[in-house]
Design a protein around this motif. Structure first.
Motif, PDB file in Angstrom:
ATOM      1  N   ARG A   1      21.117 -12.041  12.142  1.00  0.00           N
ATOM      2  CA  ARG A   1      19.558 -11.832  11.444  1.00  0.00           C
ATOM      3  C   ARG A   1      19.625 -10.115  11.577  1.00  0.00           C
ATOM      4  N   HIS A   2      18.978  -9.842  10.460  1.00  0.00           N
ATOM      5  CA  HIS A   2      18.835  -8.528  10.185  1.00  0.00           C
ATOM      6  C   HIS A   2      17.414  -8.460   9.374  1.00  0.00           C
ATOM      7  N   LEU A   3      16.616  -6.968   9.730  1.00  0.00           N
ATOM      8  CA  LEU A   3      15.619  -6.773   9.049  1.00  0.00           C
ATOM      9  C   LEU A   3      15.715  -5.487   8.441  1.00  0.00           C
ATOM     10  N   LEU A   4      15.145  -5.463   7.135  1.00  0.00           N
ATOM     11  CA  LEU A   4      15.249  -4.372   6.260  1.00  0.00           C
ATOM     12  C   LEU A   4      13.965  -3.944   6.300  1.00  0.00           C
ATOM     13  N   VAL A   5      13.490  -2.570   6.453  1.00  0.00           N
ATOM     14  CA  VAL A   5      12.246  -2.025   6.645  1.00  0.00           C
ATOM     15  C   VAL A   5      12.294  -0.915   5.161  1.00  0.00           C
ATOM     16  N   LEU A   6      11.392  -1.319   4.306  1.00  0.00           N
ATOM     17  CA  LEU A   6      11.578  -0.443   3.155  1.00  0.00           C
ATOM     18  C   LEU A   6      10.118   0.005   2.919  1.00  0.00           C
ATOM     19  N   GLY A   7       9.909   1.281   2.102  1.00  0.00           N
ATOM     20  CA  GLY A   7       8.673   1.832   1.959  1.00  0.00           C
ATOM     21  C   GLY A   7       8.779   2.305   0.580  1.00  0.00           C
ATOM     22  N   ARG A   8       7.549   2.676   0.027  1.00  0.00           N
ATOM     23  CA  ARG A   8       7.527   3.610  -1.216  1.00  0.00           C
ATOM     24  C   ARG A   8       8.058   4.936  -1.223  1.00  0.00           C
ATOM     25  N   VAL A   9       8.729   5.172  -2.224  1.00  0.00           N
ATOM     26  CA  VAL A   9       9.329   6.814  -2.190  1.00  0.00           C
ATOM     27  C   VAL A   9       8.178   7.924  -2.336  1.00  0.00           C
TER      28      VAL A   9
ATOM     29  N   PRO B   1      14.477  -1.578  -6.578  1.00  0.00           N
ATOM     30  CA  PRO B   1      13.969  -0.739  -7.588  1.00  0.00           C
ATOM     31  C   PRO B   1      13.240   0.713  -7.460  1.00  0.00           C
ATOM     32  N   ASP B   2      13.435   1.368  -8.624  1.00  0.00           N
ATOM     33  CA  ASP B   2      13.010   2.887  -8.411  1.00  0.00           C
ATOM     34  C   ASP B   2      11.508   2.670  -7.843  1.00  0.00           C
ATOM     35  N   GLY B   3      11.370   3.625  -6.916  1.00  0.00           N
ATOM     36  CA  GLY B   3       9.752   3.685  -6.532  1.00  0.00           C
ATOM     37  C   GLY B   3       9.781   3.127  -5.023  1.00  0.00           C
ATOM     38  N   PHE B   4      11.080   2.540  -4.402  1.00  0.00           N
ATOM     39  CA  PHE B   4      11.126   1.940  -3.273  1.00  0.00           C
ATOM     40  C   PHE B   4      12.466   2.313  -2.423  1.00  0.00           C
ATOM     41  N   VAL B   5      12.432   2.652  -1.278  1.00  0.00           N
ATOM     42  CA  VAL B   5      13.555   2.981  -0.540  1.00  0.00           C
ATOM     43  C   VAL B   5      13.644   2.154   0.919  1.00  0.00           C
ATOM     44  N   VAL B   6      14.956   2.016   1.346  1.00  0.00           N
ATOM     45  CA  VAL B   6      15.299   1.214   2.516  1.00  0.00           C
ATOM     46  C   VAL B   6      15.201   2.287   3.480  1.00  0.00           C
ATOM     47  N   ARG B   7      14.212   2.104   4.339  1.00  0.00           N
ATOM     48  CA  ARG B   7      13.861   3.247   5.520  1.00  0.00           C
ATOM     49  C   ARG B   7      14.710   2.921   6.864  1.00  0.00           C
ATOM     50  N   ALA B   8      14.974   1.590   6.993  1.00  0.00           N
ATOM     51  CA  ALA B   8      16.048   1.313   8.292  1.00  0.00           C
ATOM     52  C   ALA B   8      16.475  -0.125   8.013  1.00  0.00           C
ATOM     53  N   THR B   9      17.571  -0.327   8.884  1.00  0.00           N
ATOM     54  CA  THR B   9      17.890  -1.708   8.731  1.00  0.00           C
ATOM     55  C   THR B   9      18.272  -1.938  10.364  1.00  0.00           C
TER      56      THR B   9
ATOM     57  N   ALA C   1       0.928  -1.240   0.161  1.00  0.00           N
ATOM     58  CA  ALA C   1      -0.020  -0.085   0.006  1.00  0.00           C
ATOM     59  C   ALA C   1       0.979   1.213   0.176  1.00  0.00           C
ATOM     60  N   PRO C   2       0.430   2.433  -0.282  1.00  0.00           N
ATOM     61  CA  PRO C   2       1.178   3.538  -0.609  1.00  0.00           C
ATOM     62  C   PRO C   2       1.775   4.080   0.689  1.00  0.00           C
ATOM     63  N   ASP C   3       1.404   3.913   1.848  1.00  0.00           N
ATOM     64  CA  ASP C   3       1.993   4.105   3.205  1.00  0.00           C
ATOM     65  C   ASP C   3       2.449   3.016   4.133  1.00  0.00           C
ATOM     66  N   GLY C   4       2.535   1.728   3.090  1.00  0.00           N
ATOM     67  CA  GLY C   4       2.652   0.634   3.768  1.00  0.00           C
ATOM     68  C   GLY C   4       4.407   0.467   4.127  1.00  0.00           C
ATOM     69  N   ILE C   5       4.759  -0.662   5.025  1.00  0.00           N
ATOM     70  CA  ILE C   5       6.093  -1.156   5.108  1.00  0.00           C
ATOM     71  C   ILE C   5       6.248  -2.536   4.697  1.00  0.00           C
ATOM     72  N   TRP C   6       7.295  -2.752   4.141  1.00  0.00           N
ATOM     73  CA  TRP C   6       7.876  -4.004   3.560  1.00  0.00           C
ATOM     74  C   TRP C   6       8.840  -4.501   4.810  1.00  0.00           C
ATOM     75  N   LEU C   7       8.739  -5.653   5.305  1.00  0.00           N
ATOM     76  CA  LEU C   7       9.595  -6.171   6.339  1.00  0.00           C
ATOM     77  C   LEU C   7      10.190  -7.315   5.700  1.00  0.00           C
ATOM     78  N   ALA C   8      11.796  -7.250   5.042  1.00  0.00           N
ATOM     79  CA  ALA C   8      12.380  -8.178   4.563  1.00  0.00           C
ATOM     80  C   ALA C   8      13.290  -8.787   5.674  1.00  0.00           C
ATOM     81  N   MET C   9      13.091 -10.211   6.095  1.00  0.00           N
ATOM     82  CA  MET C   9      13.839 -10.813   7.261  1.00  0.00           C
ATOM     83  C   MET C   9      15.208 -11.184   6.332  1.00  0.00           C
ATOM     84  N   LYS C  10      16.286 -10.842   6.762  1.00  0.00           N
ATOM     85  CA  LYS C  10      17.665 -11.603   6.148  1.00  0.00           C
ATOM     86  C   LYS C  10      18.503 -12.134   7.250  1.00  0.00           C
TER      87      LYS C  10
END
Length: 209
Positions: free
Chosen positions: A201-209, A181-189, A160-169
């Motif tokens: 273990r790392h968690l990357l928090v991504l969102g839309r630009v 990709p363009d249109g997305f940004v890593v907000r926090a690690t 979603a436009p204001d959503g967050i993506w939690l990538a578990m690594k």
């Protein structure tokens, strides 16, 4: 019963170490989920982890470690496998609509049985490739699923436009960052410390630009 008591003690200690407060019924339900997974795993090979105590660490506590970062009323878990972290999050923080997505039919059959037998309200499982899933979600989770470039290329439309993506690594995936990709940004690690797990273990928090 002694074995379950030991697993319960291990799980409760891990939850305390993570600093989490879960609903009263969450621990027994997580253990019910683990017992179901163990039973199905013997026949269907849903996870390479066989030892229940190791499952507590590698599956339950590893999934619970991202709970403080989960937000919104809808969540999709991509490449969920046997429900990690999706089912664990549904038990630990009930009340949101959760879609579990996996392309493997055996795993989706297990997910549907787990949803039914654990009476998980608002949770459903879909056998599908990520790129074919419809809808938009406040939170997207993906655990050891694919590179950041691939997961966002296949599933970026689900955020979603204001959503967050939690990538578990595992290790911090610095080499993957240029592929976002363009249109997305890593907000926090965030470096996660999973009780009893020596691996990174790392968690990357991504969102839309």
């Amino acid at each position: 019963m002694a074995a379950r008591d030991a697993l319960q003690a291990q799980l409760e200690q891990g939850i305390a170490a993570l600093g989490l407060q879960l609903p009263t019924e969450a621990v027994p339900r997580l253990l019910d989920y683990l017992a179901l997974l163990e039973r199905w795993n013997a026949a269907y090979n849903l996870t390479a982890v066989r030892d229940p105590a190791e499952m507590v660490t590698r599956h339950l506590l590893d999934s619970l470690a991202i709970l403080p970062f989960v937000q919104g009323s809808t969540l999709v878990d991509l490449g969920t496998g046997p429900g990690l972290p999706g089912i664990v999050l549904a038990i630990a923080a009930p009340g949101r609509q959760i879609l579990l997505v996996d392309s493997n039919g055996k795993k989706v059959r297990f997910l549907r049985e787990a949803i039914r037998s654990l009476k998980l309200e608002g949770v459903r499982a879909e056998q599908s490739r990520v790129e074919d899933v419809a809808g938009q979600f406040d939170c997207v989770t993906a655990r050891a699923f694919a590179s950041l470039a691939d997961m966002l290329a296949w599933g970026g439309h689900l955020l979603a436009p204001d959503g967050i993506w939690l990538a578990m690594k595992g290790k911090r995936p610095d080499e993957e960052l240029p592929g976002v990709p363009d249109g997305f940004v890593v907000r926090a690690t965030h470096e996660l410390h999973v009780p009893g797990l020596p691996a990174e273990r790392h968690l990357l928090v991504l969102g839309r630009v």
